[in-house]
Design a protein around this motif. Sequence first.
Motif, PDB file in Angstrom:
ATOM      1  N   ARG A 138      -9.140  -6.797   2.603  1.00 12.67           N
ATOM      2  CA  ARG A 138      -9.323  -5.436   2.084  1.00 12.67           C
ATOM      3  C   ARG A 138     -10.359  -5.359   0.964  1.00 12.67           C
ATOM      4  N   GLU A 139     -10.571  -6.472   0.259  1.00 12.82           N
ATOM      5  CA  GLU A 139     -11.456  -6.451  -0.902  1.00 12.82           C
ATOM      6  C   GLU A 139     -12.684  -7.326  -0.666  1.00 12.82           C
ATOM      7  N   GLU A 150       0.822  -1.211   0.000  1.00 11.38           N
ATOM      8  CA  GLU A 150       0.000   0.000   0.000  1.00 11.38           C
ATOM      9  C   GLU A 150       0.857   1.263   0.000  1.00 11.38           C
ATOM     10  N   GLN A 206      -4.412  -6.658  -3.610  1.00  8.86           N
ATOM     11  CA  GLN A 206      -4.988  -6.917  -2.297  1.00  8.86           C
ATOM     12  C   GLN A 206      -5.836  -8.186  -2.303  1.00  8.86           C
ATOM     13  N   PRO A 229     -15.383  -8.740   3.175  1.00  9.57           N
ATOM     14  CA  PRO A 229     -13.939  -8.967   3.105  1.00  9.57           C
ATOM     15  C   PRO A 229     -13.391  -9.677   4.343  1.00  9.57           C
ATOM     16  N   GLU A 264      -9.349  -9.768   8.711  1.00  7.70           N
ATOM     17  CA  GLU A 264      -9.999  -8.674   7.991  1.00  7.70           C
ATOM     18  C   GLU A 264      -9.235  -8.395   6.700  1.00  7.70           C
ATOM     19  N   ASP A 310      -5.407 -10.968   0.403  1.00 10.86           N
ATOM     20  CA  ASP A 310      -6.562 -11.460   1.157  1.00 10.86           C
ATOM     21  C   ASP A 310      -6.613 -12.985   1.153  1.00 10.86           C
ATOM     22  N   TYR A 358      -1.136  -7.882   6.267  1.00 13.60           N
ATOM     23  CA  TYR A 358      -1.099  -6.429   6.128  1.00 13.60           C
ATOM     24  C   TYR A 358      -0.459  -5.744   7.333  1.00 13.60           C
TER      25      TYR A 358
END
Length: 477
Positions: A458-459, A353, A396, A469, A456, A400, A439
């Motif tokens: 992101r997408e 990111e 992401q 997500p 958790e 994920d 992350y």
Amino acid sequence: MKFLRRCLKGLGWLMLALGGFAAVGLAALIAANWNDDALSEAAQQAAHYTPPTEQSLQGNGYLILMGLDAPVGSDAVEDAMALGRQRLEREIERRRWVEVHGDQQDGMPPAIAAESASEDVLPTWLRCPIGEPDCFAWFAKRGDEVLALRKTHHALLQRVTAAAIAPQFSNPAPFFLLAEFPPYARLVRAHELWLAQASLEWMRGQPRQAMDIVRQAVQVRSRLASSSNSLIASMIALAMQHRELRWFSDAITHGKLQTPPSVLKEVELLLATPPSSLHQALQGEMHFVASVLYSLKDPGLFTGPWGEPSAWFQRPLNRASNWAFLPKQTLNLSIGYLQQIQAISSLPAHHVEAAFSNAMHQWDEDKACSPWKHLRNAAGLCMAATGMPSYLGYMQRIADMDGYRRLVLLKRRAAAQQISLADMPAWLAQSPQELRNPYTLQPMQWDAADSSLVFEGREKQTQNPGRSPTYRVRLRD
């Protein structure tokens, strides 16, 4: 009347001045865009496609996937391979057409239509529902239907097996404007039917047979992902991996003392490999973007080649946009941006990111999409930068899925070490870095009320309840 004449005279002078400014601006615009740049070495490589050699096609499992929907004859695998070769040859012909004619389809060799229907392979009503907590139990209640489908689609499953164990597997097809895709829908449902069959074997006390099936499912999916030349293929492979991880989670739940240790060890080994990065897919995206150049050579670029003709009031703006567009410089910029994205995609998730944000900031500083500040290639600068922000979402999605994989692997290790639910928070706090949130590098969350490990993402995930997500893996005490 005298006042009116003065007003009209002033208006005339104003129009003359505006016309003069417009003429000067137009002259400056044309002068600034009089010559295009030479293609960079990277752009030239992206625009070049080398057809595969016969040696690279011999025993290539990807050709089986390209012909997965071939009519069944005397040899199901050879029939699929033959159709795959035909599709490959036709796609090469079609790419050559695009090189010369752009997106003009009159006279273009027609694609060999792929069978996109997949409902017959595994009907929707038989698929394990998204919110179902135990897919093994779901399929056990519907075992007769699953076995009947396995028998009906024996040739299809035979082909997917052959692709999984083929001597070599690489994607030889060009990815270009107007490219056609293999019958991925049938592959996805065949993969899911395999997992349903493996669920039955496990519930019947045959974990070794179940693992033989799942091993092939993982093999064909990982081959598809690692040889991907498009983001579409990568996302399809990622969706297949989600189903595999759900299967592994159920297998761990249904693991018993009599389950052979070698089977449980293989579960952990298959869970140890993270999802494939987007490096290969982004290389394919470069080839795709370069192929679009062939349709951009026509000055009618902004007149709606794929849609209705522009309205009369849009035509002056379209014409100005064409004067402010340099195809080769635009391609150079696009390939340069994609190379940056490709490098970022290889970074660990917790660095992505920030690196992406820095790249976006640099593009903003370069005023990549500020046409009011640039006369030279104003339209091309904006075009090259417009689609770049969307690539973060793809990266992401990979991270994920890796987070979900880590949850399932944690579940496997907690079961192996017989960690009680009460001890889970302390145990998670001691978890190794490779099993933490990709992350944040913090331990995965523990939901004591639901006895679940939580991550958790992101997408949005279409295979999670409510497209959430958030990934959950429930444990048993």
